[in-house]
Motif scaffolding. Structure first.
Motif, PDB file in Angstrom:
ATOM      1  N   PRO A 109     -45.648  -6.200  -3.139  1.00 10.32           N
ATOM      2  CA  PRO A 109     -46.318  -7.509  -3.063  1.00 10.32           C
ATOM      3  C   PRO A 109     -47.795  -7.480  -3.467  1.00 10.32           C
ATOM      4  O   PRO A 109     -48.288  -8.430  -4.063  1.00 10.32           O
ATOM      5  N   LYS A 110     -48.513  -6.396  -3.132  1.00 13.15           N
ATOM      6  CA  LYS A 110     -49.924  -6.277  -3.513  1.00 13.15           C
ATOM      7  C   LYS A 110     -50.097  -5.066  -4.436  1.00 13.15           C
ATOM      8  O   LYS A 110     -49.894  -3.925  -4.017  1.00 13.15           O
ATOM      9  N   ARG A 111     -50.495  -5.350  -5.679  1.00 17.81           N
ATOM     10  CA  ARG A 111     -50.685  -4.291  -6.680  1.00 17.81           C
ATOM     11  C   ARG A 111     -52.131  -4.393  -7.160  1.00 17.81           C
ATOM     12  O   ARG A 111     -52.485  -5.293  -7.933  1.00 17.81           O
ATOM     13  N   VAL A 112     -52.972  -3.472  -6.700  1.00 17.02           N
ATOM     14  CA  VAL A 112     -54.423  -3.551  -6.926  1.00 17.02           C
ATOM     15  C   VAL A 112     -54.858  -2.478  -7.917  1.00 17.02           C
ATOM     16  O   VAL A 112     -54.562  -1.287  -7.729  1.00 17.02           O
ATOM     17  N   PHE A 113     -55.559  -2.884  -8.944  1.00 16.32           N
ATOM     18  CA  PHE A 113     -56.105  -1.947  -9.922  1.00 16.32           C
ATOM     19  C   PHE A 113     -57.621  -1.907  -9.804  1.00 16.32           C
ATOM     20  O   PHE A 113     -58.286  -2.933  -9.875  1.00 16.32           O
ATOM     21  N   PHE A 114     -58.174  -0.705  -9.593  1.00 22.26           N
ATOM     22  CA  PHE A 114     -59.625  -0.515  -9.586  1.00 22.26           C
ATOM     23  C   PHE A 114     -60.067  -0.162 -11.006  1.00 22.26           C
ATOM     24  O   PHE A 114     -59.736   0.906 -11.519  1.00 22.26           O
ATOM     25  N   ARG A 115     -60.794  -1.073 -11.625  1.00 24.53           N
ATOM     26  CA  ARG A 115     -61.319  -0.826 -12.979  1.00 24.53           C
ATOM     27  C   ARG A 115     -62.672  -0.129 -12.835  1.00 24.53           C
ATOM     28  O   ARG A 115     -63.708  -0.755 -12.676  1.00 24.53           O
ATOM     29  N   HIS A 116     -62.631   1.203 -12.887  1.00 22.36           N
ATOM     30  CA  HIS A 116     -63.834   2.010 -12.642  1.00 22.36           C
ATOM     31  C   HIS A 116     -64.762   2.080 -13.841  1.00 22.36           C
ATOM     32  O   HIS A 116     -65.885   2.573 -13.720  1.00 22.36           O
ATOM     33  N   GLY A 117     -64.315   1.648 -14.978  1.00 22.60           N
ATOM     34  CA  GLY A 117     -65.132   1.688 -16.180  1.00 22.60           C
ATOM     35  C   GLY A 117     -64.311   1.253 -17.363  1.00 22.60           C
ATOM     36  O   GLY A 117     -63.125   0.920 -17.237  1.00 22.60           O
ATOM     37  N   LEU A 118     -64.945   1.239 -18.522  1.00 20.81           N
ATOM     38  CA  LEU A 118     -64.293   0.769 -19.744  1.00 20.81           C
ATOM     39  C   LEU A 118     -64.402   1.860 -20.801  1.00 20.81           C
ATOM     40  O   LEU A 118     -65.363   1.908 -21.572  1.00 20.81           O
ATOM     41  N   VAL A 119     -63.399   2.739 -20.815  1.00 21.45           N
ATOM     42  CA  VAL A 119     -63.424   3.903 -21.692  1.00 21.45           C
ATOM     43  C   VAL A 119     -63.562   3.499 -23.152  1.00 21.45           C
ATOM     44  O   VAL A 119     -64.212   4.187 -23.949  1.00 21.45           O
ATOM     45  N   PHE A 120     -62.994   2.350 -23.517  1.00 21.25           N
ATOM     46  CA  PHE A 120     -62.972   1.940 -24.925  1.00 21.25           C
ATOM     47  C   PHE A 120     -64.356   1.590 -25.471  1.00 21.25           C
ATOM     48  O   PHE A 120     -64.541   1.436 -26.675  1.00 21.25           O
ATOM     49  N   GLU A 121     -65.358   1.459 -24.603  1.00 23.67           N
ATOM     50  CA  GLU A 121     -66.688   1.060 -25.065  1.00 23.67           C
ATOM     51  C   GLU A 121     -67.324   2.090 -25.993  1.00 23.67           C
ATOM     52  O   GLU A 121     -68.183   1.746 -26.802  1.00 23.67           O
ATOM     53  N   THR A 122     -66.933   3.350 -25.883  1.00 26.67           N
ATOM     54  CA  THR A 122     -67.552   4.387 -26.716  1.00 26.67           C
ATOM     55  C   THR A 122     -66.566   5.006 -27.700  1.00 26.67           C
ATOM     56  O   THR A 122     -66.779   6.123 -28.171  1.00 26.67           O
ATOM     57  N   VAL A 123     -65.473   4.299 -28.004  1.00 26.15           N
ATOM     58  CA  VAL A 123     -64.540   4.763 -29.039  1.00 26.15           C
ATOM     59  C   VAL A 123     -64.390   3.658 -30.084  1.00 26.15           C
ATOM     60  O   VAL A 123     -64.809   2.524 -29.876  1.00 26.15           O
ATOM     61  N   THR A 124     -63.776   3.998 -31.212  1.00 23.91           N
ATOM     62  CA  THR A 124     -63.630   3.038 -32.300  1.00 23.91           C
ATOM     63  C   THR A 124     -62.209   3.070 -32.865  1.00 23.91           C
ATOM     64  O   THR A 124     -61.399   3.915 -32.494  1.00 23.91           O
ATOM     65  N   GLY A 125     -61.936   2.144 -33.774  1.00 27.06           N
ATOM     66  CA  GLY A 125     -60.693   2.157 -34.536  1.00 27.06           C
ATOM     67  C   GLY A 125     -59.453   1.845 -33.722  1.00 27.06           C
ATOM     68  O   GLY A 125     -59.483   1.093 -32.742  1.00 27.06           O
ATOM     69  N   VAL A 126     -58.345   2.483 -34.135  1.00 26.03           N
ATOM     70  CA  VAL A 126     -57.039   2.237 -33.517  1.00 26.03           C
ATOM     71  C   VAL A 126     -57.049   2.587 -32.041  1.00 26.03           C
ATOM     72  O   VAL A 126     -56.462   1.877 -31.211  1.00 26.03           O
ATOM     73  N   LYS A 127     -57.731   3.688 -31.685  1.00 24.96           N
ATOM     74  CA  LYS A 127     -57.770   4.116 -30.281  1.00 24.96           C
ATOM     75  C   LYS A 127     -58.416   3.050 -29.403  1.00 24.96           C
ATOM     76  O   LYS A 127     -57.967   2.796 -28.281  1.00 24.96           O
ATOM     77  N   LYS A 128     -59.459   2.412 -29.899  1.00 24.83           N
ATOM     78  CA  LYS A 128     -60.127   1.355 -29.129  1.00 24.83           C
ATOM     79  C   LYS A 128     -59.166   0.208 -28.851  1.00 24.83           C
ATOM     80  O   LYS A 128     -59.058  -0.263 -27.710  1.00 24.83           O
ATOM     81  N   HIS A 129     -58.430  -0.230 -29.874  1.00 26.74           N
ATOM     82  CA  HIS A 129     -57.472  -1.326 -29.698  1.00 26.74           C
ATOM     83  C   HIS A 129     -56.350  -0.932 -28.734  1.00 26.74           C
ATOM     84  O   HIS A 129     -55.906  -1.747 -27.920  1.00 26.74           O
ATOM     85  N   LEU A 130     -55.903   0.326 -28.818  1.00 24.19           N
ATOM     86  CA  LEU A 130     -54.860   0.806 -27.903  1.00 24.19           C
ATOM     87  C   LEU A 130     -55.342   0.762 -26.462  1.00 24.19           C
ATOM     88  O   LEU A 130     -54.638   0.262 -25.570  1.00 24.19           O
ATOM     89  N   LEU A 131     -56.555   1.246 -26.219  1.00 30.66           N
ATOM     90  CA  LEU A 131     -57.088   1.282 -24.856  1.00 30.66           C
ATOM     91  C   LEU A 131     -57.308  -0.124 -24.298  1.00 30.66           C
ATOM     92  O   LEU A 131     -57.064  -0.380 -23.110  1.00 30.66           O
ATOM     93  N   ILE A 132     -57.762  -1.041 -25.135  1.00 30.74           N
ATOM     94  CA  ILE A 132     -57.948  -2.427 -24.689  1.00 30.74           C
ATOM     95  C   ILE A 132     -56.606  -3.049 -24.296  1.00 30.74           C
ATOM     96  O   ILE A 132     -56.488  -3.721 -23.264  1.00 30.74           O
ATOM     97  N   ASN A 133     -55.584  -2.790 -25.093  1.00 29.90           N
ATOM     98  CA  ASN A 133     -54.263  -3.363 -24.792  1.00 29.90           C
ATOM     99  C   ASN A 133     -53.622  -2.724 -23.566  1.00 29.90           C
ATOM    100  O   ASN A 133     -52.858  -3.385 -22.848  1.00 29.90           O
ATOM    101  N   ILE A 134     -53.916  -1.451 -23.311  1.00 36.82           N
ATOM    102  CA  ILE A 134     -53.454  -0.817 -22.069  1.00 36.82           C
ATOM    103  C   ILE A 134     -54.094  -1.525 -20.874  1.00 36.82           C
ATOM    104  O   ILE A 134     -53.429  -1.820 -19.870  1.00 36.82           O
ATOM    105  N   GLU A 135     -55.391  -1.820 -20.969  1.00 33.41           N
ATOM    106  CA  GLU A 135     -56.081  -2.557 -19.896  1.00 33.41           C
ATOM    107  C   GLU A 135     -55.439  -3.936 -19.697  1.00 33.41           C
ATOM    108  O   GLU A 135     -55.292  -4.401 -18.565  1.00 33.41           O
ATOM    109  N   ARG A 136     -55.058  -4.581 -20.776  1.00 29.63           N
ATOM    110  CA  ARG A 136     -54.430  -5.903 -20.671  1.00 29.63           C
ATOM    111  C   ARG A 136     -53.049  -5.823 -20.017  1.00 29.63           C
ATOM    112  O   ARG A 136     -52.670  -6.694 -19.228  1.00 29.63           O
TER     113      ARG A 136
END
Length: 367
Positions: A109-136
């Protein structure tokens, strides 16, 4: 009263002390039962004894491995179904991906995600898009998202990582607060003949260590009675260049301590604290330094921007060696301002980031 069962999920046991820590003791007294899923290690078992949680070893690789990740999700799903948890709390992108998906399929019933940071902020290209979509994906499957700083929330909303209605902020930020009793306010520089600049964190490019060492070399051309203390392990995933490592190892005025279990005692050996990071969720080390009465030099990046009050508890620098040199020089030359900012920082942390304050927020907003 029925005991509430809570499962925390992390990828590495090292982070448990910082992400949860004394919460285990605090909430256990209030009738909560804790389990933790994490990659197996001797440290994981030792921490289970120290904090009194039930360990569930499961492989959670930090890198993407589809076959192993599916196995881990299924293993966690079965464990969650068997134990019938009331709340599942997952930390970090990989722990969040594995943990929140398993909890989603198990209909917790309760599924809590702690977003401790945004790894994709210091990467580029395909990897950045992959990490953003994982967060989504995590954001879609979670029932609530704890963003550990206001700036993480702003980026999350701008990139539509999850519905804004799911966002939770604990006070002014952080995930766990700090044990204020471990950090003592100092009055004045410990030794006016030698001024020590301190850094705590992974020694990596992302933490701005290259810029710090370059700024240090500029300071050494002007001052002789200064030292640099570096606390933290070398980061093999984001390694420093050989030239920077050579400076750290061979400079007699650099005290490279390495990783330590308890950083609290080391702040008392410092006069100025610096964290020139390129990305953070919310840097606990700046709070620890401020609680110890140190002025803080940090950058205006996600997370760091929320951790000081500019020109009150510290000063922002740009992510360049010249800017770091200028701000550090200002504190070296103006010890009276340094002391005022240190005292202000101590009060800022006491008022907003003590464990008791943050744990009450967690109880009210999450559990």
């Amino acid at each position: 009263m029925k005991v509430k069962k809570v499962l925390h999920i992390v990828s590495v046991s090292f982070s448990l002390r910082y992400f949860v820590g004394n919460q285990f003791h605090y909430f256990k007294e209030k009738g909560y039962e804790f389990h933790v899923a994490c990659s197996d290690s001797s440290e994981f078992i030792a921490l289970s004894r120290e904090f009194g949680f039930t360990p569930f070893p499961v492989s959670i690789l930090r890198s993407i491995n589809p076959l192993q990740d599916i196995k881990s999700i299924y293993s966690l799903y079965r464990y969650i179904r068997r134990e019938q948890f009331d709340i599942v709390i997952a930390h970090s992108p990989k722990g969040g991906l594995i943990g929140i998906l398993a909890a989603y399929f198990a209909r917790v019933p309760k599924r809590v995600f702690f977003r401790h940071g945004l790894v994709f902020e210091t990467v580029t290209g395909v990897k950045k898009h992959l990490l953003i979509n994982i967060e989504r994906l995590i954001g879609f499957c979670a029932t609530s998202i704890v963003n550990v700083s206001p700036s993480v929330t702003r980026v999350s909303d701008r990139l539509h990582l999850n519905a804004s209605s799911k966002n939770v902020l604990l006070g002014k930020g952080t995930c766990n607060g700090i044990d204020i009793t471990k950090f003592k306010l100092r009055y004045g520089y410990k030794d006016t003949t030698v001024i020590t600049i301190g850094f705590v964190g992974r020694l990596s490019k992302d933490k701005g260590v290259i810029d710090l060492i370059d700024a240090w070399k500029l300071l050494c051309n002007e001052y002789k009675a200064i030292r640099l203390m570096l606390i933290g392990p070398l980061d093999e995933r984001d390694p420093l260049p050989e030239e920077t490592l050579l400076q750290i190892y061979e400079d007699l005025n650099i005290d490279y301590v390495g990783g330590v279990k308890d950083t609290s005692l080391y702040y008392n050996k410092m006069d100025i604290f610096v964290l020139p990071s390129y990305r953070e969720g919310f840097p606990t080390v700046t709070l620890e330094a401020a609680a110890s009465g140190l002025p803080v030099v940090t950058t205006k990046v996600t997370g760091c921007i929320d951790s000081i009050v500019e020109n009150v508890t510290g000063i922002f620098a740009k992510n360049t060696a010249d800017s770091l040199y200028t701000i550090l020089k200002y504190y070296i030359d103006n010890q009276d301002i340094s002391q005022i900012h240190g005292k202000n920082g101590h009060q800022f942390v006491r008022d907003n980031f003590s464990e008791d304050f943050v744990y009450k927020q967690i109880e009210d907003k999450i559990l």
